[in-house]
Design an enzyme around this catalytic site. Structure first.
Site, PDB file in Angstrom:
ATOM      1  N   SER A 242       0.825  -1.196   0.000  1.00  0.00           N
ATOM      2  CA  SER A 242       0.000   0.000   0.000  1.00  0.00           C
ATOM      3  C   SER A 242       0.869   1.260   0.000  1.00  0.00           C
ATOM      4  O   SER A 242       1.769   1.377  -0.812  1.00  0.00           O
ATOM      5  CB  SER A 242      -0.928  -0.063   1.214  1.00  0.00           C
ATOM      6  N   ASP A 564      -8.572  -3.417  -6.332  1.00  0.00           N
ATOM      7  CA  ASP A 564      -8.472  -4.348  -5.209  1.00  0.00           C
ATOM      8  C   ASP A 564      -9.278  -3.851  -4.022  1.00  0.00           C
ATOM      9  O   ASP A 564      -8.932  -4.101  -2.888  1.00  0.00           O
ATOM     10  CB  ASP A 564      -7.017  -4.594  -4.832  1.00  0.00           C
ATOM     11  N   HIS A 617      -7.337  -5.611  -0.875  1.00  0.00           N
ATOM     12  CA  HIS A 617      -6.155  -4.806  -0.616  1.00  0.00           C
ATOM     13  C   HIS A 617      -5.260  -5.372   0.490  1.00  0.00           C
ATOM     14  O   HIS A 617      -4.052  -5.457   0.336  1.00  0.00           O
ATOM     15  CB  HIS A 617      -6.601  -3.392  -0.251  1.00  0.00           C
TER      16      HIS A 617
END
Lengths: 1000, 656
Positions: A242, A564, A617
């Protein structure tokens, strides 16, 4: 027991005392007595019962073997797949490169080091991550400590909240909710431990440069990487997740920058210390979610919650003002600003255009091969049913605005609008948001502008939150650099924007983009203005905006694309697909980039937890395919060895899935993401002959010839791939920049003799070739399969890939072939078979008639025969090869034997001979050593007669201590295992304790 | 409520009160009557027998438990509602902060043996589900759940002193590695908290956790712990504005850090002057510079005074074979694979620890309490008087670290070796012949010198392995090239301090607690499954100035480390410019008188001097904080001595 009874009696007495009438229970009315005992005694009794049961369960739970839940799960859902760590351990993968984890926003733990009096007892307790117990206990105190200073973006006075360090910082976000833990556990299986794993935890609330200023976090990472590289002798593999991807970009620039602002590592620091950067779901170009978060402190989930229960979140009853508090807190975090969409309208699309245009969220039945250009210009004309969502309009006020044609939108520029009087009264001073300063006229002017694209968003945020943006503007930038040589780009605010900074000069380094797809992801929002009451955020996502047409892209006021769940594909993949692919100005040293996409497959039932094939994610961190990739790279594999780009490598998705992604990607290729171009670009030596019917040069074929590749796999792969293009419209770019378009005709791996070019073809030699672009071409997934599985592949698919049903929409309408009218080579065929024909054709002359009822058995029979044939031992090298036995490059075979197709009988050196001789030397020494050490084992003496091979393998833990024992390199063992597993009649047995592998 | 009632009925049918029985009879239909009658009869029977009203035993149980639970929840609730801080003593950090003491030098904490956490990275199948869970420190829950598995994973390889095949147990890292040993039992937590009060956080505070089971050099070989520490110190030095670090080792950590300092300047590649450049001061807390006699007894018979005491209290409990406990044997087998234990054996031989008839502490008077110190402070001026008066008594022979007092058991009694039926736990004693043991006990007395021979004969493997890593002598000539070998680095008597004239070395330790100094042993009584033939003779009690108690001779110290071991190097060995301290680094001794906590509320006390509890000692914390904030030893007030360490040290005649 007496003591117990006494207590009870006492308690009972105390209960009864107040009522003197009931001194004598026998005299009481039965009903009354029951009531008494029922209230108190029964209560106590009940609680006691519950407690006892609870304790008993707890005890049982503790006594339960820890593998019990797994048994249960397996009993219900069938055997679970082995985690990749276990599998790869069997392949003797071993820890090699040190690994650095860079957690993203929110997932890292934060603990309190100094606080106000309300947080007295929380010293070194987690404020973020962990149980979050204090959010409920003292929410205001918690918010106060989690916020940063408005002006400086650093700690408020008297509060020190610091990141947790070590692997515990982000292994679990909350109890049971893993983040890195699964990856760590798998890495540990192949020998990783803390000395070779480092969690680069940092305070994710701060701007990236401030983590260094306040905590020295970047210096720490640098020092730790240097240490691990020095002690292990290998370059590090970095795994950011991320926002960590942005953070690590910043780090790479920082570490090479000279000392006062940077880390002073010198220009080749990254080349020396980093092997690969494997971004997991990295929002390299930002996420639209950040916009809604900053603008109105909400995301889809909150908007939905509000839609379901309007008023709960806005209630002033308990002085909750949740959103306002959240907004105040998050706006003090600089890091959220790092994720505002970058690249402006060029990347994220303008009023009428966006790269994802044409993306359809649901399964779709229409023919996908639309002429692309028409959708560009005449939106809606061709296919009036489908209204394309305007993804470029990241914020629009009102659903009608979101869908209207750009010419219909009347916009009033807000930028110079005068902000109104401060309408906030003193009652909400404790909830600071900058909306108070805007006044009603300011808010209205924001609404009047109606539509905001990625470029406008910055102005909007500057307008509604000037203080925050001023602070963030010093740390982040969101543009695209025109000239990267501009000296201003040495400032740290550009370092985390991939479009305004160069990758370090490290040609050996590899960058992976690994992310999930297949989940609707927020891309744009429909907003509305709410009645201006005091203290509230005047804008909300308009949850009533639902688009019910076939697109169904607008739901609850949120327009979604593929991604995602958090990061759209565009943001996660663009840099690796295009921006950094090959030698670009953003990637001057031409380091390799790979895309690994993971198709989301939700867990089939609750027992699977968050699934092993998830693409979401955070859940993707538990995805087995992703973990396996990471482990292979950490153990030394390169991206090429992993198989290069993978589009849906983690699931065997059904056709519809595939179709969808292909579609979407081909759409994205309008913005320049063409996959095939990448492959050709990687290896300019590939040989292709492309024959093109060109629009520009009609009636002429173009042939392209290129020099041969050496032994590159990708040559074959390319040829293989390009065969799928035959008959499709392609565009070919050549060295001098010109672009040919036409129908792809042929491809050849041989040198083309250019002496007499055919008249009607344009032949393009590979030396001229830059890229081939093709749109709307289904690329069969087999071509992208893992190399290991390639052995299983039975057939080379040629044009079949075009016609195979699973790759083309099942319902494709067959079009009648109409020949050109004036084509002399095409006679009229219409009525050629008219009239009476007496056919002598007997089908059974040529084919065996199938008995429909017995196909199963026949099939089985055939399979059996096939197996028998395959199972036969062969002494022929080539036959062995055909049966999937891979000949390792290490085995010395002279070239003739290897490549000749002549079968020379048994007296020649066969494959097994070769293996034997290779093994023999080590084997003999083994035996010798085994005898010397008196180690007993069932396979001490190898007898070549009954084919029994043993290998002692190296135990990594003993290296350096048991040098005297003969240890065989991993390769030889691998070879033996592979050979053994493929050889029928032989069984593989290995004994990790004795460190022997036997094949007998 | 109705639901509860029904549930109760379901479970027990009836609370079996006669009245309710009758009532039920009236209410319920006749078809149930028979069944009900049985029930009621049974209930009435029970009633008659017990003579209590309508309750069954199980009901009461449930009732009581319910009451307790409710009360507990109530209390818990109250506890949570309570304001976080009870008014109490102000922590020293807060006070110093007010005086303007703020963080300056980075701090490195070096934990000692046993206190550091260990976690599992790879294990046998029996340890399923324990990945990255703590095996050592923390809750120790695994000991109870799967003791054998636990022991197996904690032991090291008997040959190499490294991991056994297939098991990887690694030290926890970070401050959590040793802040609490078990929940609620702080080690470094107090110190860390107070450091935080004056501005420390993780960027300038580091816990140098290492695997304390390994020999010091092996921590580098296996985990690169020393390299990590070096890199960490360098990083903190640079990123905190080129401020030298203050190192705070505890217990065995002091030896470990000695080893580190030699390593870093030679093998570690830091070069000469690394310590001078990076280290401001070393504040050893309860250091074990010269070893502890406790280590002898634990190697010899896996016991210390506590165990011996326990055995005296409840003979047979530890040796009972009922639960196949054999606890001591297991402990011995595991602990003998730990090389680090050998680093704690007394160093310096007879010259330091005394011989058969002499020991530096010989005129020690064991009358514990404050009186002694008052007396001592009085007699400080005229030492000769005090000494004179002491010499009237027979000096206690502390030099005899192990002596076989009463060889009561006859040879044939011991000759019954443990038979094979319980030979599950193999200790090295199984390989030592009966004659050897007999001979050992006949030798009767062992001093610090001969002790090593004794251990070599009873624990040959361990000593062979560990003596490649540790040495226990005194160097004659430090310029001998052999002293560049790493096995000498952790022995302060065989190594020179690094050349760092500005570095300060502190010795901070508690005094005033009886500390084991030497032992009276006996051959264990024969037992079927007992394989440890020696044990402390807990019956040995004697006058000896009151120093012998339960088979153990006590001297002054901090409960684990005698004053001699903790203080000698700073009092004498390194004082001024000696051959062990060629550059003349300053040394300071800060002693802390043990004052036991007045009541339970004080927990482990704010003025404790005990080996671990001293980490919560307010005065010690203040000293550490001041030094970390930049004060020098002189500013602290130089030496602060309560014990007779100076006198003791003078009596030790070694060439300096």
């Amino acid at each position: 027991m007496p003591s117990l009874r006494r207590r009870r009696a006492a308690a009972e007495e105390s209960v009864r005392d107040p009522d003197p009438d009931e001194k004598n229970p026998e005299l009481r009315k039965p009903r009354r007595q029951r009531k008494w005992s029922c209230l108190l005694d029964n209560c106590c009794w009940f609680i006691g019962c519950v407690c006892v049961v609870w304790w008993a369960l707890l005890f049982l739970f503790n006594m339960m073997p820890s593998s019990f839940p797994q048994y249960v799960t397996e009993a219900i859902t069938g055997p679970m797949p082995d985690p990749p760590g276990v599998n790869l351990k069997k392949e003797w993968l071993q820890a090699k490169h040190p690994v650095v984890f860079v957690p993203g926003i929110v997932t890292g733990g934060l603990e309190l080091w100094e606080g106000h009096s309300c947080a007295e007892d929380l010293f070194r307790k987690r404020l973020w991550g962990g149980t979050f117990g204090d959010v409920y206990k003292r929410p205001l105190c918690w918010v106060e400590h989690m916020s940063l200073d408005n002006e400086t973006g650093l700690d408020p006075p008297g509060v020190r909240v610091r990141p947790v360090t070590g692997l515990v910082a982000a292994d679990y976000f909350a109890p049971g909710y893993f983040v890195w833990a699964v990856l760590i556990a798998n890495l540990a299986q192949i020998g990783y431990e803390e000395k070779a794993m480092y969690m680069a935890a940092y305070d994710w609330r701060l701007s990236f440069q401030n983590t260094e200023v306040r905590d020295g976090a970047l210096s720490r990472i640098k020092s730790n990487i240097e240490l691990m590289v020095a002690t292990s002798g290998h370059r590090a593999v970095i795994i950011p997740h991320s926002m960590g991807a942005l953070y690590f970009l910043h780090f790479m620039k920082w570490v090479e920058a000279p000392a006062p602002m940077g880390g002073g590592g010198g220009p080749d620091w990254c080349a020396k210390h980093i092997k690969a950067v494997m971004n997991i779901g990295g929002p390299l170009l930002g996420v639209p979610k950040a916009v809604s978060g900053l603008f109105s402190a909400e995301a889809r989930d909150i908007a939905v919650a509000r839609g379901i229960a309007p008023g709960v979140l806005d209630k002033d009853l308990f002085r909750i003002q949740t959103l306002q508090h959240v907004m105040r807190m998050t706006r003090s975090w600089d890091s959220t600003m790092s994720m505002i969409p970058k690249g402006g309208e060029t990347i994220w699309g303008g009023l009428d255009w966006s790269p994802e245009q044409g993306y359809v969220a649901s399964k779709r039945k229409q023919n996908t091969s639309q002429p692309e250009n028409s959708t560009f210009t005449e939106d809606g004309n061709i296919e009036p049913k489908v209204k394309h969502a305007h993804y470029g309009r990241i914020i629009s006020f009102g659903k009608d605005v979101a869908e209207a044609d750009s010419s219909d939108i009347q916009r009033v520029d807000f930028r110079d609008a005068v902000k109104g009087n401060n309408f906030a009264n003193n009652t909400c001073q404790d909830v600071w948001t900058e909306y108070h300063d805007m006044g009603i006229s300011g808010i209205t002017s924001v609404t009047e502008y109606k539509v905001y694209t990625a470029g406008d968003i910055l102005d909007l945020l500057n307008y509604v939150a000037p203080k925050m943006m001023e602070r963030g503007g010093a740390h982040f930038s969101y543009g695209i650099a025109d000239s990267l040589d501009d000296p201003k780009y040495s400032d740290y605010k550009y370092w985390s924007n991939p479009l305004e900074t160069r990758l370090p000069n490290a040609p050996e380094m590899e960058i992976f983009s690994m992310y999930g797809i297949g989940i609707p992801t927020e891309r744009a929002y429909v907003y509305r203005q709410v009645a201006a009451t005091d203290c509230y955020i005047p804008f909300q996502i308009d949850t009533s905006a639902v688009e019910e047409n076939i697109d169904r892209c607008i739901k609850d006021g949120v327009i979604t694309v593929d991604g995602d769940e958090t990061v759209p594909v565009l943001s996660a993949g663009y840099m690796s697909a295009k921006g950094w692919r090959g030698k670009t100005r953003f990637n001057p040293s031409g380091m390799k980039t790979y895309i690994r996409e993971c198709d989301h497959a939700p867990p089939s039932n609750l027992l699977e937890g968050r699934g092993t094939q998830s693409g979401a994610h955070v859940d993707i961190m538990g995805n087995f395919a992703l973990i396996e990739d990471i482990m292979r790279v950490a153990a030394g594999a390169t991206g090429e060895e992993l198989g290069g780009d993978r589009w849906h490598w983690c699931t065997m998705a059904e056709a519809t899935h595939e179709e969808r992604h292909l579609l979407q990607h081909d759409r994205a290729s309008e913005a320049g993401m063409c996959r095939l171009s990448k492959l050709s670009h990687q290896d300019p030596l590939l040989t292709d002959i492309v024959t093109i019917k060109s629009k520009e040069i009609p009636q002429q074929d173009l042939t392209v010839s290129v020099a041969d590749s050496h032994e590159s796999n990708s040559c074959d792969r390319l040829i293989y791939l390009t065969t799928c293009l035959i008959g499709h419209k392609v565009e070919v770019q050549v060295q001098d920049g010109s672009l040919f378009s036409g129908i792809f005709h042929a491809i050849s791996g041989e040198d083309y003799d250019s002496s007499e070019p055919p008249s009607k073809t344009l032949i393009i030699p590979a030396t001229d070739l830059v890229q081939i672009m093709a749109k709307d071409v289904p690329v069969i997934r087999d071509g992208f399969l893992n190399e290991l599985q390639r052995g299983k592949q039975q057939e080379l698919m040629t044009d079949s890939c075009i016609s195979q049903s699973r790759n083309v929409e099942a319902g494709r309408e067959l079009e009648r072939w109409v020949p050109d009218e004036d084509d002399p080579g095409c006679p009229e065929l219409e009525n050629i078979f008219d009239g009476a024909w007496n056919s002598t054709f007997d089908e059974e002359l040529y084919t065996t008639k199938l008995d429909r009822g017995q196909t199963r058995e026949l099939e089985r029979e055939a399979l059996k025969i096939a197996r028998e044939i395959e199972g036969e031992q062969t002494l022929d090298l080539h036959l062995a090869e055909e049966r999937g036995i891979q000949i390792d490059g290490n085995i010395e075979i002279d070239e003739e034997t290897r490549f000749s197709s002549v079968y020379r009988g048994n007296h020649e050196r066969s494959y097994e001979d070769i293996v034997e001789t290779v093994l023999e030397d080590e084997e003999m020494q083994d035996v010798h050593d085994r005898r010397a050490s008196k180690a007993e084992g069932s396979c001490v003496t190898p007898t070549w007669g009954d084919v029994k091979f043993c290998q002692q393998f190296r135990d990594p833990r003993r290296v350096g201590r048991n040098n005297e024992t003969a240890l065989v390199e991993k390769d030889a063992v691998n070879q033996l295992i592979m050979w053994c597993s493929r050889s029928p009649g032989l069984q593989l047995r290995f004994d990790p304790l004795e460190r022997f592998v036997c094949c007998q | 409520m109705a639901a509860i009632l029904r549930f109760r009925k379901l479970c027990f049918l009836e609370p079996s009160s006669p009245s309710s029985c009758n009532e039920h009879k009236k209410q319920t239909a006749k078809r149930d009557e028979k069944k009900l009658r049985e029930n009621c009869d049974a209930g009435e029977d029970g009633l008659r027998r017990k003579g209590v009203k309508e309750w069954r035993c199980i009901d009461s149980c449930c009732w009581v438990i319910g009451l307790m639970c409710t009360a507990w929840w109530l209390l818990l609730f109250l506890h949570h509602c309570m304001p976080a801080s009870l008014p109490g003593a102000e922590p020293p950090g807060v006070r110093l902060r007010r005086q303007g003491v703020v963080a300056l030098h980075p701090v490195v904490l070096v934990p000692g043996i046993v206190t550091g956490g260990l976690e599992l990275w790879e294990g046998r199948p029996c340890s399923d589900g324990l990945f990255r869970q703590r095996l050592w420190a923390g809750s120790f829950a695994e000991i109870f759940k799967r003791p054998m598995c636990w022991l197996e994973h904690l032991s090291l390889d008997n040959e190499t002193g490294l991991d056994p095949a297939g098991i990887r147990v690694r030290a926890s890292s970070g401050l959590v590695a040793a802040d609490y040993f078990a929940p609620g039992y702080f080690v470094w937590a107090n110190l860390i908290e107070n450091l935080a009060r004056i501005g420390y956080e993780e960027k300038n505070m580091h816990m140098a956790a290492y695997d304390w089971r390994l020999s010091f050099q092996n921590t580098e070989v296996r985990d690169q712990t020393l390299s990590r520490l070096k890199s960490k110190i360098e990083l903190m030095y640079v990123s905190n504005g080129y401020k030298k670090v203050v190192v705070v080792p505890h217990s065995m950590g002091a030896n470990y850090f000695l080893h580190f300092m030699k390593w870093v300047e030679s093998a570690g590649g830091g070069g000469r002057g690394w310590c001078a450049k990076h280290i401001k001061s070393i504040m050893n807390i309860g250091p074990v510079f010269l070893g502890v006699p406790k280590a002898v007894s634990s190697i010899l018979s896996a016991e210390s005074k506590d165990v011996a005491f326990l055995r005296a209290m409840a003979p047979g409990l530890l040796d009972s074979e009922i639960f196949r406990l054999q606890a001591l044997e297991h402990v011995m087998r595991v602990s003998r694979t730990w090389d680090s234990l050998v680093s704690l054996l007394p160093k310096g031989g007879e010259a330091v620890w005394g011989n058969l008839d002499w020991s530096p502490e010989e005129d020690h008077v064991c009358e514990w309490g404050t009186r002694k110190y008052q007396q001592q402070s009085k007699t400080k001026g005229n030492e000769t008087d005090g000494r004179h008066s002491f010499q009237v008594q027979e000096p206690t022979k502390f030099g005899r670290i192990v002596s076989f007092g009463k060889t009561g058991s006859s040879p044939d009694a011991i000759s019954s070796k443990p038979n094979a039926s319980c030979g599950k736990v193999k200790t090295e004693y199984d390989e030592v012949s009966q004659e050897t043991i007999q001979r050992i006990s006949e030798e009767r007395v062992y001093t610090a010198d001969t002790l090593l021979d004794l251990l070599r004969s009873v624990a040959p493997k361990m000593m062979k392995r560990a003596e490649a890593h540790f040495s226990h002598g005194i160097a004659e000539n430090l310029s001998d090239p052999k002293y560049s070998h790493y096995k000498y680095w952790s022995n302060p008597l065989e190594t020179e301090l690094p050349e760092a004239p500005d570095m300060e070395i502190y010795s901070l330790y508690g005094v005033g607690i009886p500390t084991e100094r030497s032992y009276v042993y006996k051959l264990s009584p024969p037992g079927k499954c007992r394989s440890i033939p020696l044990q402390i003779d807990s019956s040995a009690d004697g006058s000896h100035n009151g120093c012998l108690k339960g088979g153990v001779y006590f001297v002054d110290g901090d409960e684990s480390v005698p004053v001699l071991s903790a203080g000698f190097m700073c009092a004498q060995g390194w004082k001024g410019k000696t051959r062990f301290n060629p550059s003349g680094s300053a040394t300071y001794i800060r002693e802390y008188k043990h004052i036991a906590p007045a009541n339970l509320l004080h927990g482990r006390g704010l003025e404790s001097g005990a080996h671990v509890d001293i980490m919560g000692n307010v005065a010690l914390i203040e000293d550490v904080l001041r030094v970390a904030a930049g004060a020098s030893g002189v500013e602290l007030g130089g030496d602060r001595i309560y014990s007779d360490i100076m006198k003791l040290s003078e009596k030790i005649k070694i060439h300096l």
